[in-house]
Design a protein around this motif. Structure first.
Motif, PDB file in Angstrom:
ATOM      1  N   ILE A 125      -9.127  -8.837   3.050  1.00  0.00           N
ATOM      2  CA  ILE A 125      -7.844  -9.323   2.558  1.00  0.00           C
ATOM      3  C   ILE A 125      -7.172  -8.377   1.563  1.00  0.00           C
ATOM      4  O   ILE A 125      -6.155  -8.714   1.006  1.00  0.00           O
ATOM      5  CB  ILE A 125      -7.992 -10.720   1.918  1.00  0.00           C
ATOM      6  N   ASN A 126      -7.740  -7.213   1.339  1.00  0.00           N
ATOM      7  CA  ASN A 126      -7.101  -6.272   0.428  1.00  0.00           C
ATOM      8  C   ASN A 126      -5.770  -5.824   0.998  1.00  0.00           C
ATOM      9  O   ASN A 126      -5.611  -5.675   2.193  1.00  0.00           O
ATOM     10  CB  ASN A 126      -7.998  -5.073   0.155  1.00  0.00           C
ATOM     11  N   GLU A 127      -4.824  -5.577   0.115  1.00  0.00           N
ATOM     12  CA  GLU A 127      -3.456  -5.304   0.541  1.00  0.00           C
ATOM     13  C   GLU A 127      -3.189  -3.805   0.660  1.00  0.00           C
ATOM     14  O   GLU A 127      -3.658  -3.011  -0.152  1.00  0.00           O
ATOM     15  CB  GLU A 127      -2.501  -5.955  -0.449  1.00  0.00           C
ATOM     16  N   ILE A 128      -2.410  -3.422   1.656  1.00  0.00           N
ATOM     17  CA  ILE A 128      -2.079  -2.026   1.921  1.00  0.00           C
ATOM     18  C   ILE A 128      -1.035  -1.551   0.916  1.00  0.00           C
ATOM     19  O   ILE A 128      -0.025  -2.213   0.687  1.00  0.00           O
ATOM     20  CB  ILE A 128      -1.546  -1.859   3.357  1.00  0.00           C
ATOM     21  N   MET A 129      -1.298  -0.389   0.329  1.00  0.00           N
ATOM     22  CA  MET A 129      -0.368   0.202  -0.628  1.00  0.00           C
ATOM     23  C   MET A 129       0.441   1.337  -0.011  1.00  0.00           C
ATOM     24  O   MET A 129       1.576   1.562  -0.395  1.00  0.00           O
ATOM     25  CB  MET A 129      -1.132   0.750  -1.845  1.00  0.00           C
ATOM     26  N   ASP A 130      -0.153   2.058   0.960  1.00  0.00           N
ATOM     27  CA  ASP A 130       0.526   3.226   1.507  1.00  0.00           C
ATOM     28  C   ASP A 130      -0.113   3.587   2.848  1.00  0.00           C
ATOM     29  O   ASP A 130      -1.265   3.256   3.116  1.00  0.00           O
ATOM     30  CB  ASP A 130       0.385   4.406   0.532  1.00  0.00           C
ATOM     31  N   VAL A 131       0.681   4.275   3.671  1.00  0.00           N
ATOM     32  CA  VAL A 131       0.189   4.828   4.933  1.00  0.00           C
ATOM     33  C   VAL A 131       0.582   6.296   4.951  1.00  0.00           C
ATOM     34  O   VAL A 131       1.737   6.635   4.691  1.00  0.00           O
ATOM     35  CB  VAL A 131       0.804   4.107   6.152  1.00  0.00           C
ATOM     36  N   ASN A 132      -0.387   7.187   5.216  1.00  0.00           N
ATOM     37  CA  ASN A 132      -0.076   8.615   5.293  1.00  0.00           C
ATOM     38  C   ASN A 132      -1.006   9.285   6.304  1.00  0.00           C
ATOM     39  O   ASN A 132      -1.789   8.621   6.951  1.00  0.00           O
ATOM     40  CB  ASN A 132      -0.136   9.269   3.902  1.00  0.00           C
ATOM     41  N   LYS A 133      -0.908  10.594   6.400  1.00  0.00           N
ATOM     42  CA  LYS A 133      -1.718  11.350   7.372  1.00  0.00           C
ATOM     43  C   LYS A 133      -2.884  12.076   6.728  1.00  0.00           C
ATOM     44  O   LYS A 133      -3.558  12.855   7.392  1.00  0.00           O
ATOM     45  CB  LYS A 133      -0.822  12.336   8.113  1.00  0.00           C
ATOM     46  N   ASP A 134      -3.161  11.843   5.464  1.00  0.00           N
ATOM     47  CA  ASP A 134      -4.232  12.520   4.755  1.00  0.00           C
ATOM     48  C   ASP A 134      -5.576  11.861   5.093  1.00  0.00           C
ATOM     49  O   ASP A 134      -6.073  11.011   4.373  1.00  0.00           O
ATOM     50  CB  ASP A 134      -3.973  12.479   3.251  1.00  0.00           C
ATOM     51  N   THR A 135      -6.161  12.286   6.222  1.00  0.00           N
ATOM     52  CA  THR A 135      -7.391  11.644   6.700  1.00  0.00           C
ATOM     53  C   THR A 135      -8.642  12.120   5.949  1.00  0.00           C
ATOM     54  O   THR A 135      -9.711  11.557   6.140  1.00  0.00           O
ATOM     55  CB  THR A 135      -7.572  11.896   8.200  1.00  0.00           C
ATOM     56  N   GLU A 136      -8.523  13.107   5.110  1.00  0.00           N
ATOM     57  CA  GLU A 136      -9.671  13.595   4.326  1.00  0.00           C
ATOM     58  C   GLU A 136     -10.171  12.517   3.367  1.00  0.00           C
ATOM     59  O   GLU A 136     -11.357  12.454   3.079  1.00  0.00           O
ATOM     60  CB  GLU A 136      -9.295  14.865   3.549  1.00  0.00           C
ATOM     61  N   LYS A 137      -9.276  11.685   2.881  1.00  0.00           N
ATOM     62  CA  LYS A 137      -9.666  10.635   1.930  1.00  0.00           C
ATOM     63  C   LYS A 137     -10.500   9.552   2.602  1.00  0.00           C
ATOM     64  O   LYS A 137     -11.258   8.864   1.936  1.00  0.00           O
ATOM     65  CB  LYS A 137      -8.423  10.039   1.271  1.00  0.00           C
ATOM     66  N   CYS A 138     -10.371   9.419   3.912  1.00  0.00           N
ATOM     67  CA  CYS A 138     -11.163   8.403   4.625  1.00  0.00           C
ATOM     68  C   CYS A 138     -12.634   8.776   4.676  1.00  0.00           C
ATOM     69  O   CYS A 138     -13.486   7.899   4.787  1.00  0.00           O
ATOM     70  CB  CYS A 138     -10.626   8.221   6.037  1.00  0.00           C
ATOM     71  N   LYS A 139     -12.944  10.046   4.616  1.00  0.00           N
ATOM     72  CA  LYS A 139     -14.341  10.501   4.702  1.00  0.00           C
ATOM     73  C   LYS A 139     -15.126  10.124   3.463  1.00  0.00           C
ATOM     74  O   LYS A 139     -16.343  10.059   3.491  1.00  0.00           O
ATOM     75  CB  LYS A 139     -14.388  12.000   4.933  1.00  0.00           C
ATOM     76  N   ASN A 140     -14.455   9.880   2.338  1.00  0.00           N
ATOM     77  CA  ASN A 140     -15.122   9.508   1.097  1.00  0.00           C
ATOM     78  C   ASN A 140     -15.571   8.056   1.112  1.00  0.00           C
ATOM     79  O   ASN A 140     -16.406   7.657   0.317  1.00  0.00           O
ATOM     80  CB  ASN A 140     -14.211   9.751  -0.105  1.00  0.00           C
ATOM     81  N   ASN A 141     -15.008   7.229   1.984  1.00  0.00           N
ATOM     82  CA  ASN A 141     -15.328   5.802   2.015  1.00  0.00           C
ATOM     83  C   ASN A 141     -16.336   5.466   3.077  1.00  0.00           C
ATOM     84  O   ASN A 141     -16.431   5.927   4.108  1.00  0.00           O
ATOM     85  CB  ASN A 141     -14.059   4.980   2.238  1.00  0.00           C
TER      86      ASN A 141
END
Length: 141
Positions: A125-141
């Motif tokens: 249920i967490n809310e979306i703050m932004d959408v972008n193309k920086d997929t490098e940040k997804c690797k940290n999660n």
């Protein structure tokens, strides 16, 4: 004695009429004390909450076409509606930045098929703050 009784009755009637003439909602308010801390509307809006719904878009990889997103946060999930205008079936990966109760935001990446539309559901249920193309940040999660 009769004068006293009638004077007392007049006094009692006068008091009861005087008391009943004030409306019940006219309770005296506490006066503002200078220098005292008073709650204000500006403090309530200081910590800005994320939006419950929104829209955003990202560019396709090699053209000026875009992938459009809109979302709505529900009780148990967040649904993202997308419309991918990328020609030739070009797949596009989007990084969704989620609000995490004021702490460090986290990211989830999703790839969308080109020239298509539909919906994608995030099971939290967490809310979306932004959408972008920086997929490098997804690797940290």
């Amino acid at each position: 004695m009769r004068a006293l009784i009638s004077a007392g009755a007049t006094l009692a009637v006068g008091l009861s009429l005087g008391l009943s003439s004030a409306p019940a909602s006219a309770a005296p308010a506490a006066p503002a004390v200078p220098g005292a801390s008073q709650p204000s509307a500006s403090t309530a809006t200081a910590a800005k909450a994320p939006p419950k719904s929104g829209k955003d878009s990202i560019k396709c990889n090699g053209s000026n076409s875009r992938v459009n997103f809109s979302w709505k946060t529900g009780w148990s999930s967040t649904t993202v509606y997308y419309n991918n205008h990328c020609l030739g079936g070009t797949r596009t990966t989007a990084a969704f930045k989620f609000y995490n109760d004021g702490s460090t935001p986290f990211y989830k990446c999703v790839t969308f098929q080109g020239d298509s539309q539909g919906k994608y559901k995030f099971a939290h249920i967490n809310e979306i703050m932004d959408v972008n193309k920086d997929t490098e940040k997804c690797k940290n999660n």
